[in-house]
Design a protein around this motif. Sequence first.
Motif, mmCIF file in Angstrom:
data_model
loop_
_atom_site.group_PDB
_atom_site.id
_atom_site.type_symbol
_atom_site.label_atom_id
_atom_site.label_comp_id
_atom_site.label_asym_id
_atom_site.label_seq_id
_atom_site.Cartn_x
_atom_site.Cartn_y
_atom_site.Cartn_z
ATOM 1 N N HIS A 122 0.872 -1.172 0.000
ATOM 2 C CA HIS A 122 0.000 0.000 0.000
ATOM 3 C C HIS A 122 0.910 1.223 0.000
ATOM 4 C CE1 HIS A 122 -2.697 3.153 1.567
ATOM 5 N NE2 HIS A 122 -3.657 2.438 1.013
ATOM 6 N N SER A 126 -7.815 -6.473 0.201
ATOM 7 C CA SER A 126 -8.138 -5.222 0.888
ATOM 8 C C SER A 126 -8.061 -5.450 2.385
ATOM 9 C CB SER A 126 -9.531 -4.724 0.487
ATOM 10 O OG SER A 126 -10.518 -5.671 0.838
ATOM 11 N N ALA A 173 -5.290 2.921 8.356
ATOM 12 C CA ALA A 173 -6.693 2.602 8.086
ATOM 13 C C ALA A 173 -7.599 3.100 9.203
ATOM 14 C CB ALA A 173 -6.850 1.091 7.900
ATOM 15 N N GLN A 219 -8.216 6.785 8.890
ATOM 16 C CA GLN A 219 -9.220 7.068 7.861
ATOM 17 C C GLN A 219 -10.625 6.742 8.370
ATOM 18 O OE1 GLN A 219 -8.163 8.399 4.723
ATOM 19 N NE2 GLN A 219 -6.342 8.565 5.992
ATOM 20 N N TRP A 237 -8.548 -5.010 12.148
ATOM 21 C CA TRP A 237 -8.291 -4.741 10.729
ATOM 22 C C TRP A 237 -7.605 -5.971 10.148
ATOM 23 C CZ3 TRP A 237 -10.106 -0.748 7.937
ATOM 24 C CH2 TRP A 237 -10.628 0.350 8.639
ATOM 25 N N GLU A 239 -13.111 -0.064 3.019
ATOM 26 C CA GLU A 239 -12.034 -1.004 2.756
ATOM 27 C C GLU A 239 -10.806 -0.240 2.256
ATOM 28 O OE1 GLU A 239 -12.950 -4.448 0.480
ATOM 29 O OE2 GLU A 239 -15.052 -4.497 1.122
ATOM 30 N N ILE A 240 -9.622 -0.730 2.623
ATOM 31 C CA ILE A 240 -8.362 -0.158 2.156
ATOM 32 C C ILE A 240 -7.788 -1.101 1.106
ATOM 33 C CG2 ILE A 240 -6.077 0.637 2.822
ATOM 34 C CD1 ILE A 240 -8.338 2.249 4.071
#
Length: 295
Positions: free
Chosen positions: A149, A170, A205, A208, A244, A265-266
Amino acid sequence: MELKWLEDFLSLARTRSFSRAAEERHVTQSAFSRRIQALELWLGVSLIDRSSYPTTLTAEGRLFLETAEETVRMLHASRVSLQANMRPSTQMVSIAALHTLSLRFFPRWFRSIEQSIGQVGSRLLPDDFHSCLQAIVEGSYDFLLTFHHPHVPIPLEPEFYPHLVVGTDSLVAARSPQLAGGESAPLPLLSYATSSFLGRLATFAQAQFAQAEGAPPVQVAHTNENAMADALRFMALEGHGLAWLPRSLIARDLDEGALILLGPEIPLEIRLYRSLRRTRPVVERVWTAARQLSP
Protein backbone atom coordinates in the motif's frame (compact mmCIF):
# COMPACT_ATOMS: atom_id res chain seq x y z
CA MET A 1 32.76 -8.43 16.09
CA GLU A 2 29.44 -9.02 14.32
CA LEU A 3 28.60 -8.74 10.63
CA LYS A 4 25.62 -6.49 11.38
CA TRP A 5 28.01 -3.92 12.90
CA LEU A 6 29.80 -3.63 9.56
CA GLU A 7 26.49 -3.36 7.71
CA ASP A 8 25.40 -0.65 10.16
CA PHE A 9 28.62 1.25 9.56
CA LEU A 10 28.20 1.06 5.77
CA SER A 11 24.61 2.29 6.04
CA LEU A 12 25.70 5.22 8.21
CA ALA A 13 28.55 6.10 5.84
CA ARG A 14 26.11 6.14 2.93
CA THR A 15 23.21 8.03 4.54
CA ARG A 16 25.31 10.31 6.80
CA SER A 17 22.46 10.25 9.30
CA PHE A 18 21.99 8.11 12.41
CA SER A 19 18.20 8.34 12.18
CA ARG A 20 18.00 7.44 8.47
CA ALA A 21 20.52 4.62 8.87
CA ALA A 22 18.64 3.22 11.87
CA GLU A 23 15.40 3.24 9.86
CA GLU A 24 17.13 1.53 6.95
CA ARG A 25 18.49 -1.15 9.29
CA HIS A 26 15.08 -1.59 10.99
CA VAL A 27 16.28 -0.83 14.54
CA THR A 28 15.74 2.03 16.95
CA GLN A 29 18.21 4.89 16.79
CA SER A 30 19.48 4.15 20.32
CA ALA A 31 20.13 0.49 19.45
CA PHE A 32 21.84 1.53 16.22
CA SER A 33 24.11 3.97 18.08
CA ARG A 34 25.10 1.26 20.56
CA ARG A 35 26.08 -1.06 17.71
CA ILE A 36 28.26 1.62 16.09
CA GLN A 37 29.89 2.25 19.47
CA ALA A 38 30.49 -1.50 19.88
CA LEU A 39 32.29 -1.58 16.51
CA GLU A 40 34.43 1.39 17.50
CA LEU A 41 35.24 -0.28 20.82
CA TRP A 42 36.27 -3.48 19.04
CA LEU A 43 38.51 -1.56 16.62
CA GLY A 44 39.88 0.71 19.32
CA VAL A 45 39.35 3.90 17.26
CA SER A 46 36.59 6.42 16.62
CA LEU A 47 34.99 5.98 13.21
CA ILE A 48 32.40 8.77 13.39
CA ASP A 49 32.90 12.51 13.89
CA ARG A 50 29.90 13.27 16.10
CA SER A 51 30.68 16.99 16.32
CA SER A 52 29.64 17.69 12.72
CA TYR A 53 26.35 17.64 10.86
CA PRO A 54 25.57 15.88 8.65
CA THR A 55 27.49 12.93 10.11
CA THR A 56 31.01 12.46 8.71
CA LEU A 57 33.66 9.81 9.09
CA THR A 58 36.90 10.37 10.92
CA ALA A 59 40.20 9.75 9.13
CA GLU A 60 40.21 6.26 10.67
CA GLY A 61 36.61 5.76 9.52
CA ARG A 62 37.51 6.60 5.93
CA LEU A 63 40.41 4.15 6.05
CA PHE A 64 38.19 1.40 7.45
CA LEU A 65 35.35 2.00 4.98
CA GLU A 66 36.95 0.10 2.10
CA THR A 67 37.79 -2.84 4.39
CA ALA A 68 34.21 -2.98 5.67
CA GLU A 69 32.76 -2.87 2.14
CA GLU A 70 35.01 -5.66 0.89
CA THR A 71 34.46 -7.83 3.97
CA VAL A 72 30.65 -7.62 3.73
CA ARG A 73 30.71 -8.26 -0.01
CA MET A 74 32.94 -11.32 0.33
CA LEU A 75 30.94 -12.80 3.21
CA HIS A 76 27.62 -12.44 1.38
CA ALA A 77 29.08 -13.83 -1.85
CA SER A 78 30.53 -16.81 0.03
CA ARG A 79 27.21 -17.48 1.74
CA VAL A 80 25.29 -17.44 -1.54
CA SER A 81 27.87 -19.71 -3.16
CA LEU A 82 27.83 -22.23 -0.32
CA GLN A 83 24.03 -22.35 -0.24
CA ALA A 84 23.94 -22.91 -3.99
CA ASN A 85 26.32 -25.86 -3.64
CA MET A 86 24.17 -27.41 -0.92
CA ARG A 87 20.92 -26.99 -2.86
CA PRO A 88 19.68 -30.47 -3.83
CA SER A 89 18.13 -29.37 -7.10
CA THR A 90 18.37 -26.37 -9.39
CA GLN A 91 14.65 -26.87 -10.14
CA MET A 92 13.63 -25.21 -6.88
CA VAL A 93 12.72 -21.63 -6.03
CA SER A 94 12.69 -20.01 -2.60
CA ILE A 95 9.99 -17.55 -1.58
CA ALA A 96 9.71 -15.43 1.56
CA ALA A 97 6.05 -14.54 2.16
CA LEU A 98 3.95 -12.80 4.78
CA HIS A 99 2.08 -15.23 7.03
CA THR A 100 -1.37 -14.50 5.60
CA LEU A 101 -0.21 -14.78 1.99
CA SER A 102 1.55 -18.06 2.77
CA LEU A 103 -1.73 -19.55 3.97
CA ARG A 104 -4.35 -17.95 1.75
CA PHE A 105 -2.70 -16.88 -1.51
CA PHE A 106 0.50 -18.83 -2.20
CA PRO A 107 -0.87 -22.40 -2.58
CA ARG A 108 -3.37 -21.56 -5.33
CA TRP A 109 -1.07 -19.04 -7.05
CA PHE A 110 1.87 -21.44 -7.14
CA ARG A 111 -0.37 -24.18 -8.54
CA SER A 112 -1.15 -21.81 -11.42
CA ILE A 113 2.58 -21.28 -11.94
CA GLU A 114 3.16 -25.04 -12.11
CA GLN A 115 0.28 -25.47 -14.54
CA SER A 116 2.06 -22.99 -16.78
CA ILE A 117 5.67 -24.26 -16.61
CA GLY A 118 5.49 -27.73 -15.08
CA GLN A 119 6.32 -29.00 -11.61
CA VAL A 120 8.81 -26.89 -9.64
CA GLY A 121 10.16 -27.43 -6.14
CA SER A 122 9.57 -24.63 -3.68
CA ARG A 123 11.00 -23.51 -0.35
CA LEU A 124 8.65 -21.20 1.53
CA LEU A 125 9.49 -18.90 4.46
CA PRO A 126 6.26 -17.71 6.16
CA ASP A 127 7.30 -14.85 8.42
CA ASP A 128 6.76 -11.21 9.31
CA PHE A 129 7.61 -8.39 6.91
CA HIS A 130 10.99 -7.54 8.41
CA SER A 131 12.25 -11.14 8.30
CA CYS A 132 10.97 -11.66 4.75
CA LEU A 133 12.61 -8.43 3.60
CA GLN A 134 15.87 -9.45 5.23
CA ALA A 135 15.72 -12.87 3.54
CA ILE A 136 15.61 -11.44 0.02
CA VAL A 137 18.09 -8.62 0.68
CA GLU A 138 20.66 -10.99 2.18
CA GLY A 139 20.44 -13.15 -0.94
CA SER A 140 19.11 -16.34 0.61
CA TYR A 141 15.69 -16.24 -1.16
CA ASP A 142 14.67 -15.70 -4.79
CA PHE A 143 11.33 -13.98 -4.26
CA LEU A 144 9.37 -11.89 -1.76
CA LEU A 145 5.57 -12.13 -1.67
CA THR A 146 4.02 -9.23 0.21
CA PHE A 147 1.11 -6.87 0.49
CA HIS A 148 1.67 -3.31 -0.69
CA HIS A 149 0.00 0.00 0.00
CA PRO A 150 1.44 3.46 -0.83
CA HIS A 151 1.24 4.47 2.83
CA VAL A 152 3.74 1.75 3.80
CA PRO A 153 6.60 1.92 1.25
CA ILE A 154 8.77 -1.14 0.67
CA PRO A 155 12.48 -0.18 0.89
CA LEU A 156 13.75 -2.16 -2.10
CA GLU A 157 15.56 -0.45 -4.97
CA PRO A 158 13.61 -1.12 -8.21
CA GLU A 159 16.73 -1.59 -10.32
CA PHE A 160 17.81 -4.53 -8.14
CA TYR A 161 14.41 -5.79 -6.94
CA PRO A 162 11.72 -5.44 -9.64
CA HIS A 163 8.17 -6.44 -8.82
CA LEU A 164 4.96 -7.72 -10.37
CA VAL A 165 1.43 -7.19 -9.10
CA VAL A 166 0.14 -10.78 -8.86
CA GLY A 167 -3.12 -10.20 -7.02
CA THR A 168 -5.28 -7.82 -5.01
CA ASP A 169 -6.86 -7.80 -1.57
CA SER A 170 -8.14 -5.22 0.89
CA LEU A 171 -7.81 -4.43 4.57
CA VAL A 172 -11.17 -4.30 6.31
CA ALA A 173 -12.43 -3.58 9.81
CA ALA A 174 -14.37 -6.59 11.08
CA ARG A 175 -16.07 -7.56 14.33
CA SER A 176 -18.32 -10.23 15.73
CA PRO A 177 -22.04 -9.37 15.47
CA GLN A 178 -22.24 -10.14 19.20
CA LEU A 179 -19.84 -7.30 20.00
CA ALA A 180 -21.76 -4.20 21.04
CA GLY A 181 -20.45 -0.65 21.17
CA GLY A 182 -21.78 2.83 21.54
CA GLU A 183 -21.04 6.42 22.40
CA SER A 184 -20.53 5.63 26.06
CA ALA A 185 -18.77 2.31 25.43
CA PRO A 186 -16.15 2.55 22.66
CA LEU A 187 -15.46 -0.56 20.60
CA PRO A 188 -12.40 -2.46 21.82
CA LEU A 189 -9.69 -2.47 19.14
CA LEU A 190 -7.45 -5.46 18.44
CA SER A 191 -4.15 -4.14 17.13
CA TYR A 192 -0.82 -5.27 15.73
CA ALA A 193 2.60 -4.21 16.93
CA THR A 194 2.94 -0.65 15.62
CA SER A 195 6.36 -1.38 14.05
CA SER A 196 5.02 -4.24 11.90
CA PHE A 197 3.83 -3.89 8.30
CA LEU A 198 0.19 -4.64 9.14
CA GLY A 199 0.48 -2.53 12.26
CA ARG A 200 1.52 0.55 10.29
CA LEU A 201 -1.14 -0.08 7.68
CA ALA A 202 -3.85 -0.67 10.30
CA THR A 203 -2.90 2.60 12.02
CA PHE A 204 -3.40 4.42 8.73
CA ALA A 205 -6.69 2.60 8.09
CA GLN A 206 -7.96 3.38 11.59
CA ALA A 207 -7.18 7.07 11.10
CA GLN A 208 -9.22 7.07 7.86
CA PHE A 209 -12.02 5.19 9.62
CA ALA A 210 -12.10 7.62 12.53
CA GLN A 211 -12.67 10.53 10.14
CA ALA A 212 -15.73 8.89 8.57
CA GLU A 213 -19.09 10.35 9.55
CA GLY A 214 -20.80 8.30 12.23
CA ALA A 215 -17.75 6.12 12.96
CA PRO A 216 -17.90 4.77 16.53
CA PRO A 217 -15.01 5.51 18.90
CA VAL A 218 -12.52 2.74 19.54
CA GLN A 219 -10.07 1.95 22.32
CA VAL A 220 -7.10 -0.43 22.11
CA ALA A 221 -7.95 -3.55 24.10
CA HIS A 222 -5.38 -6.06 22.87
CA THR A 223 -2.08 -5.92 20.96
CA ASN A 224 -0.74 -8.97 19.16
CA GLU A 225 3.04 -8.56 19.10
CA ASN A 226 3.81 -11.23 16.49
CA ALA A 227 1.88 -9.41 13.72
CA MET A 228 -0.06 -12.51 12.66
CA ALA A 229 -3.45 -11.57 11.23
CA ASP A 230 -4.76 -15.09 11.96
CA ALA A 231 -4.31 -14.52 15.69
CA LEU A 232 -6.37 -11.33 15.59
CA ARG A 233 -9.00 -13.08 13.44
CA PHE A 234 -9.59 -15.65 16.17
CA MET A 235 -9.77 -12.89 18.81
CA ALA A 236 -12.35 -11.06 16.69
CA LEU A 237 -14.40 -14.26 16.18
CA GLU A 238 -14.56 -14.70 19.96
CA GLY A 239 -15.91 -11.18 20.33
CA HIS A 240 -12.86 -9.56 21.87
CA GLY A 241 -12.96 -6.52 19.62
CA LEU A 242 -12.70 -4.87 16.22
CA ALA A 243 -9.75 -5.94 14.03
CA TRP A 244 -8.29 -4.74 10.73
CA LEU A 245 -7.81 -7.89 8.65
CA PRO A 246 -7.12 -8.87 5.02
CA ARG A 247 -10.48 -9.57 3.43
CA SER A 248 -9.23 -12.82 1.87
CA LEU A 249 -8.50 -14.12 5.37
CA ILE A 250 -12.08 -13.69 6.59
CA ALA A 251 -14.09 -14.24 3.39
CA ARG A 252 -15.78 -17.37 4.76
CA ASP A 253 -16.41 -15.73 8.15
CA LEU A 254 -18.19 -12.87 6.37
CA ASP A 255 -20.26 -15.24 4.24
CA GLU A 256 -21.33 -17.21 7.31
CA GLY A 257 -22.07 -14.09 9.35
CA ALA A 258 -19.46 -14.88 11.99
CA LEU A 259 -17.91 -11.47 11.32
CA ILE A 260 -19.40 -8.26 9.93
CA LEU A 261 -17.67 -5.33 8.24
CA LEU A 262 -17.49 -1.85 9.68
CA GLY A 263 -16.28 1.16 7.70
CA PRO A 264 -14.47 1.46 4.35
CA GLU A 265 -12.03 -1.00 2.76
CA ILE A 266 -8.36 -0.16 2.16
CA PRO A 267 -7.28 -1.62 -1.22
CA LEU A 268 -4.05 -3.65 -1.25
CA GLU A 269 -1.81 -5.00 -3.99
CA ILE A 270 -0.20 -8.41 -3.68
CA ARG A 271 3.32 -8.00 -5.04
CA LEU A 272 5.99 -10.48 -6.04
CA TYR A 273 9.51 -9.05 -5.78
CA ARG A 274 12.57 -10.81 -7.14
CA SER A 275 16.28 -10.40 -6.52
CA LEU A 276 18.26 -9.88 -9.73
CA ARG A 277 21.27 -11.41 -7.98
CA ARG A 278 19.59 -14.81 -8.31
CA THR A 279 19.13 -15.60 -12.00
CA ARG A 280 18.92 -19.41 -12.36
CA PRO A 281 16.83 -20.67 -15.31
CA VAL A 282 14.03 -21.92 -13.05
CA VAL A 283 13.80 -18.48 -11.41
CA GLU A 284 13.46 -16.87 -14.85
CA ARG A 285 10.72 -19.34 -15.83
CA VAL A 286 8.73 -18.68 -12.66
CA TRP A 287 9.10 -14.92 -13.15
CA THR A 288 7.94 -15.13 -16.77
CA ALA A 289 4.94 -17.25 -15.78
CA ALA A 290 4.07 -14.87 -12.95
CA ARG A 291 4.14 -11.93 -15.39
CA GLN A 292 1.84 -13.75 -17.80
CA LEU A 293 -0.58 -14.63 -14.98
CA SER A 294 -0.63 -11.13 -13.49
CA PRO A 295 -4.17 -9.71 -13.34
